[in-house]
Design an enzyme around this catalytic site. Structure first.
Site, mmCIF file in Angstrom:
data_model
loop_
_atom_site.group_PDB
_atom_site.id
_atom_site.type_symbol
_atom_site.label_atom_id
_atom_site.label_comp_id
_atom_site.label_asym_id
_atom_site.label_seq_id
_atom_site.Cartn_x
_atom_site.Cartn_y
_atom_site.Cartn_z
ATOM 1 N N ALA A 55 57.940 62.371 25.898
ATOM 2 C CA ALA A 55 56.634 62.176 25.279
ATOM 3 C C ALA A 55 56.461 63.201 24.175
ATOM 4 O O ALA A 55 57.292 64.102 24.020
ATOM 5 C CB ALA A 55 55.540 62.329 26.334
ATOM 6 N N LYS A 56 55.367 63.056 23.458
ATOM 7 C CA LYS A 56 55.120 63.932 22.294
ATOM 8 C C LYS A 56 55.232 65.409 22.633
ATOM 9 O O LYS A 56 55.763 66.195 21.872
ATOM 10 C CB LYS A 56 53.723 63.648 21.748
ATOM 11 C CG LYS A 56 53.748 62.633 20.633
ATOM 12 C CD LYS A 56 52.449 62.646 19.850
ATOM 13 C CE LYS A 56 52.396 61.419 18.948
ATOM 14 N NZ LYS A 56 51.229 60.618 19.143
#
Ligand code: GLU
Length: 340
Positions: free
Chosen positions: A269-270
Site C-alpha cells: 500500500a501507499k
C-alpha cells in the site's frame, strides 16, 4: 504415427491450447505487486507457447481512476510484456474492455434468472457496491439471505425501495454449497460458499453485472484456460466456480500466487513507499532492474541482476516459487535505488 511424432503432436496441441490472461482493473496505478502477478501469468502461458489475452476490467466502480486503463497498458509494455489479443491490438474475441461487453453479461444474467438462480435484493448499498469489484481478501461480506424468497418478482422488490434505488441481483447459493478445486499453487482448496459468503451479488441496477459475473462470462467467452492471479482472490474462486456451473461453462485452471507485502506483512500500500511502476520509470530505473527484482523475489535471479521478461523464460520454475509472500523491504528498495 511413430511414438515420437505422436509426442510432438501432443506437445503441439497442448501448446496451442494454453490461453492465459492479464486482467487489470483501472482502479489505480500498477505497482510492483500487480507486476509480479502479471509476470507469473505471462511466464506460465508463454513458457508453454500459450496465448495471452489482455482484458481491462473497467466496469463502473467508484474506485476507477480516469486514465488508469491506458496507464496500466503503458506500464506493462514498458516492463516488456506483450499480449496477443487486447484493447490496443484487437483480436477475434473483441471487445477486450468489460465496459463494452455488458450485453453479454446481461444475457448470462437473464439465463440465471430464468433458471431461478438469482433473486432481487434490496439490502444495503454498501453490501451491493462491494459486489461490483473483485473481492480481495478481507473484503468478503457475509449475506444472511434476507431477500431470498422475499419478493415475487423484480417489480415487487423495486416497490420496496425508495424512488431512485433499484434492487440488485443476488446469486442463490442455498443452505450448503461445498466447492473444491485443485489450485496450481495452493493445492486442494475447499470452501462451503454458503457459510463463507452466503448468497452473493452478481449485478446491480442500472449498472449491470459486477466482477463475479463479468470475469466468469469473459474468461469463458475468451477461451481462457488458465487464471493465474494473487492469492487474495483464492477465497473468491469457489463463488466463481458456482457461477461457471450455473451457466454450464467449463472453468479454467486456477493458480493463486502469494502477493508482495510490506515489511509489516500487509498487502502493498501507499504507506510502504512509492512502488508504482510509473514512478520507477519516471525516476529513471531501467525496466530490467524492476524485472530483476521481481525475478529475485521468485528465486530466479541474483540480487540486483538486470533482466528482460523474456530472459526469464528459461529460468521459470513454478515449482520453486517461494511459499511465502515477497517482501518489499530495504533490500528491494536498494535494488531499485530508492535508498542510497
Ligand atoms: N481485475 C481484477 C483485479 O484487478 C482481477 C481479477 C482476476 O484476476 O480475476 O482485482
Amino acid at each position: 504415427m511413430t511414438g515420437e511424432r505422436a509426442e510432438c503432436a501432443r506437445a503441439e496441441s497442448s501448446r496451442q491450447a494454453v490461453r492465459g490472461r492479464l486482467a487489470p482493473s483501472p482502479t489505480g496505478a500498477l505497482h510492483l505487486g500487480n507486476a509480479r502477478s502479471f509476470m507469473l501469468a505471462w511466464l506460465s502461458a508463454r513458457s508453454r507457447g500459450g496465448t495471452l489475452v489482455m482484458r481491462m476490467e473497467d466496469l463502473d466502480h467508484p474506485k476507477n481512476k480516469a486514465g488508469a486503463a491506458e496507464a496500466a497498458l503503458l506500464d506493462l509494455r514498458w516492463l516488456g510484456f506483450d499480449w496477443d489479443e487486447g484493447p490496443d491490438v484487437g483480436g477475434p474475441r473483441a471487445p477486450y474492455v468489460q465496459s463494452a461487453r455488458k450485453e453479454l453479461y446481461a444475457r448470462a444474467l437473464e439465463r440465471l434468472r430464468e433458471a431461478g438462480l438469482v433473486y432481487p435484493c434490496v439490502c444495503t448499498r454498501r453490501d451491493v457496491e462491494a459486489g461490483q469489484s473483485a473481492p480481495h481478501e478481507g473484503e468478503v461480506l457475509f449475506y444472511d439471505g434476507t431477500c431470498r424468497g422475499r419478493f415475487a418478482d423484480y417489480d415487487a422488490a423495486r416497490r420496496a425501495l425508495p424512488e431512485g434505488r433499484l434492487p440488485a441481483w443476488r446469486f442463490r447459493v442455498g443452505q450448503s454449497a461445498p466447492v473444491s478445486f485443485d489450485d496450481g499453487f495452493c493445492g486442494r482448496f475447499t470452501q462451503d460458499v454458503a457459510s463463507a459468503s452466503g448468497d452473493f451479488v452478481l449485478a446491480r441496477e442500472p449498472q449491470g453485472a459486477g466482477y463475479m459475473l463479468a470475469a466468469v462470462v469473459d474468461d469463458a467467452a475468451m477461451g481462457v484456460t488458465e487464471v493465474l492471479r494473487g492469492d487474495d482472490l483464492l477465497e473468491a474462486t469457489p463463488r466463481q466456480l458456482l457461477v461457471y456451473r450455473a451457466l454450464g461453462l467449463t472453468p479454467p485452471s486456477f493458480t493463486h500466487v502469494p502477493l508482495v507485502v510490506g515489511e509489516d506483512g500487509k498487502r502493498l500500500a501507499k504507506r510502504h513507499g512509492d512502488t508504482r511502476i510509473a514512478s520507477l520509470r519516471e525516476s529513471g530505473v531501467p525496466p530490467e532492474r524492476v524485472m530483476g527484482l521481481l525475478a529475485w523475489w521468485c528465486g530466479w535471479a541474483d540480487r540486483g541482476e538486470e533482466l528482460g521478461l523474456r530472459d526469464l523464460l528459461p529460468r521459470y520454475d513454478p515449482g520453486a516459487l517461494p511459499r511465502a509472500p515477497a517482501v518489499f523491504d530495504c533490500a528491494a528498495k536498494e535494488i531499485l535505488g530508492m535508498v542510497r
